[in-house]
Write a protein that holds these residues in place. Structure first.
Motif, PDB file in Angstrom:
ATOM      1  N   MET A  86       0.841  -1.170   0.000  1.00 22.64           N
ATOM      2  CA  MET A  86       0.000   0.000   0.000  1.00 22.64           C
ATOM      3  C   MET A  86       0.894   1.244   0.000  1.00 22.64           C
ATOM      4  O   MET A  86       1.877   1.289   0.719  1.00 22.64           O
ATOM      5  CB  MET A  86      -0.885  -0.019   1.247  1.00 22.64           C
ATOM      6  CG  MET A  86      -1.727   1.208   1.349  1.00 22.64           C
ATOM      7  SD  MET A  86      -3.022   1.143   2.580  1.00 22.64           S
ATOM      8  CE  MET A  86      -3.666  -0.468   2.335  1.00 22.64           C
ATOM      9  N   ASN A  87       0.519   2.218  -0.778  1.00 21.49           N
ATOM     10  CA  ASN A  87       1.319   3.443  -0.808  1.00 21.49           C
ATOM     11  C   ASN A  87       0.629   4.550  -0.009  1.00 21.49           C
ATOM     12  O   ASN A  87      -0.525   4.429   0.394  1.00 21.49           O
ATOM     13  CB  ASN A  87       1.633   3.868  -2.251  1.00 21.49           C
ATOM     14  CG  ASN A  87       0.406   4.349  -3.008  1.00 21.49           C
ATOM     15  OD1 ASN A  87      -0.422   5.102  -2.498  1.00 21.49           O
ATOM     16  ND2 ASN A  87       0.287   3.913  -4.254  1.00 21.49           N
ATOM     17  N   ILE A  88       1.339   5.622   0.178  1.00 23.96           N
ATOM     18  CA  ILE A  88       0.878   6.702   1.043  1.00 23.96           C
ATOM     19  C   ILE A  88      -0.411   7.354   0.539  1.00 23.96           C
ATOM     20  O   ILE A  88      -1.302   7.678   1.324  1.00 23.96           O
ATOM     21  CB  ILE A  88       2.000   7.751   1.254  1.00 23.96           C
ATOM     22  CG1 ILE A  88       1.642   8.715   2.389  1.00 23.96           C
ATOM     23  CG2 ILE A  88       2.314   8.478  -0.029  1.00 23.96           C
ATOM     24  CD1 ILE A  88       2.791   9.601   2.817  1.00 23.96           C
ATOM     25  N   GLU A  89      -0.535   7.524  -0.758  1.00 28.57           N
ATOM     26  CA  GLU A  89      -1.733   8.177  -1.298  1.00 28.57           C
ATOM     27  C   GLU A  89      -2.966   7.292  -1.151  1.00 28.57           C
ATOM     28  O   GLU A  89      -4.050   7.787  -0.862  1.00 28.57           O
ATOM     29  CB  GLU A  89      -1.532   8.599  -2.754  1.00 28.57           C
ATOM     30  CG  GLU A  89      -0.622   9.812  -2.895  1.00 28.57           C
ATOM     31  CD  GLU A  89      -1.095  11.028  -2.090  1.00 28.57           C
ATOM     32  OE1 GLU A  89      -2.314  11.314  -2.031  1.00 28.57           O
ATOM     33  OE2 GLU A  89      -0.238  11.701  -1.500  1.00 28.57           O
ATOM     34  N   GLN A  90      -2.810   5.988  -1.357  1.00 27.74           N
ATOM     35  CA  GLN A  90      -3.937   5.070  -1.167  1.00 27.74           C
ATOM     36  C   GLN A  90      -4.388   5.080   0.289  1.00 27.74           C
ATOM     37  O   GLN A  90      -5.583   5.137   0.577  1.00 27.74           O
ATOM     38  CB  GLN A  90      -3.543   3.645  -1.553  1.00 27.74           C
ATOM     39  CG  GLN A  90      -3.291   3.435  -3.022  1.00 27.74           C
ATOM     40  CD  GLN A  90      -2.636   2.085  -3.283  1.00 27.74           C
ATOM     41  OE1 GLN A  90      -1.795   1.612  -2.525  1.00 27.74           O
ATOM     42  NE2 GLN A  90      -3.027   1.462  -4.382  1.00 27.74           N
TER      43      GLN A  90
END
Length: 129
Positions: free
Chosen positions: A1-5
């Motif tokens: 999972m990335n920061i924007e998600q």
């Protein structure tokens, strides 16, 4: 999972807001992004590192998660009885992490004073984004 998600998920919860509340309290504090409902924090993480987040939970759930997952640990600067830290991209599945975020949000929202809960309820439902 990335920061924007992750950020988008947190902000999609009804009445969720984001702030950087710790600026000036300790070094690099301006980099801590916190998510609120009704003026109370339900999740926070370091914007620069984005290696883990801290969430509110029940003592029973915290104990179970720590026993089951290496990703679960003690939170930064909060009571380990009611808060836990989850390392991203470790052995805890992303779907469970998102459930824990929703659970944290719900715990905080339902702990608000009744009048404030009623105001939020009139404006929108509790629930998943």
């Amino acid at each position: 999972m990335n920061i924007e998600q992750f950020r988008a998920y947190c902000l999609a919860l009804p009445f969720a807001e984001e702030k950087t509340p710790f600026a000036g309290f300790f070094p690099n504090a301006r980099d801590i992004l916190a998510f609120y409902v009704g003026g109370k924090i339900f999740c926070y993480f370091d914007l620069d590192k984005f290696d883990k987040c801290s969430l509110k939970s029940t003592p029973e759930c915290i104990a179970e998660l720590k026993e089951r997952y290496q990703a679960a640990g003690n939170p930064f600067n909060m009571s380990p009885k009611y808060w836990l830290s989850i390392r991203f991209n470790d052995d805890l599945p992303d779907a469970l992490l998102l459930e824990l975020v929703t659970s944290s949000y719900t715990l905080v929202r339902t702990s608000l004073p009744k009048k404030q809960q009623d105001q939020l309820a009139q404006a929108g439902p509790l629930g998943k984004p």
